[in-house]
Design a protein around this motif. Sequence first.
Motif, short mmCIF file in Angstrom:
data_model
loop_
_atom_site.label_atom_id
_atom_site.label_comp_id
_atom_site.label_asym_id
_atom_site.label_seq_id
_atom_site.Cartn_x
_atom_site.Cartn_y
_atom_site.Cartn_z
N THR A 89 0.97 -1.09 -0.07
CA THR A 89 0.05 0.05 -0.03
C THR A 89 0.84 1.37 -0.13
OG1 THR A 89 -1.88 -1.14 1.24
CG2 THR A 89 -1.77 1.15 1.25
N SER A 101 -4.46 9.90 0.98
CA SER A 101 -4.90 8.83 0.23
C SER A 101 -4.29 7.52 0.22
CB SER A 101 -4.66 9.14 -1.50
OG SER A 101 -3.50 9.43 -1.65
N TYR A 103 -3.47 3.90 -1.75
CA TYR A 103 -3.48 3.19 -3.01
C TYR A 103 -2.77 1.83 -2.67
CZ TYR A 103 -2.09 1.18 -7.54
OH TYR A 103 -1.99 0.38 -8.39
N ALA A 131 -7.21 2.54 -9.12
CA ALA A 131 -6.11 3.42 -9.47
C ALA A 131 -6.72 4.48 -8.37
CB ALA A 131 -5.80 3.85 -10.70
N PHE A 132 -5.52 5.41 -7.94
CA PHE A 132 -6.12 6.69 -7.11
C PHE A 132 -5.25 7.84 -7.62
CE2 PHE A 132 -6.60 9.21 -3.48
CZ PHE A 132 -8.12 9.17 -3.36
N HIS A 133 -6.02 8.83 -7.40
CA HIS A 133 -5.21 10.18 -7.44
C HIS A 133 -5.61 11.28 -6.49
CE1 HIS A 133 -8.49 11.66 -9.73
NE2 HIS A 133 -8.20 12.74 -9.36
#
Length: 148
Positions: A89, A101, A103, A131-133
């Motif tokens: 992670t 955040s 991810y 996915a993450f932003h």
Amino acid sequence: MTSTNDMEANFNTCSRLVSEASAADVNLLCFPEAFSFVSYRDGESLEFAEPIDGPIMQTYCSLARESNIWLSLGGFQEKGPDDKHLYNTHVLVDGTGSIKSVYRKIHLFDVDVPGNMVYKESKLTTPGTSAFHCCGGQGRLGLMVCYE
């Protein structure tokens, strides 16, 4: 940074680097995959995996807050969905020590190298699903972990 299986030594290295970054007016410091721990034997990472709100991550959140620096923590052994798996992670912490955040690595490193070397990350790691932003004080950031 060269991480080892000594979490205290790794934290001391990160603390020193954060101190140097703070003195240089750095706003965001990125640490690599396995910044807090690298296992030296099969299954060792499972023994040290913790939830995101566990003591290891809380220590790094405090470090970010005390230095007022955003930390990109590139690969943390997060406790997984069962006792035999973890998540790899990436955690982004802002300068107040708040987690902005999380991810979980999607594309796991499974490879069979000629010469009898097999590395199978999926043996102990459960892949993430999205996915993450993050948008914030550092601009727009996309999170990934090595091999993606």
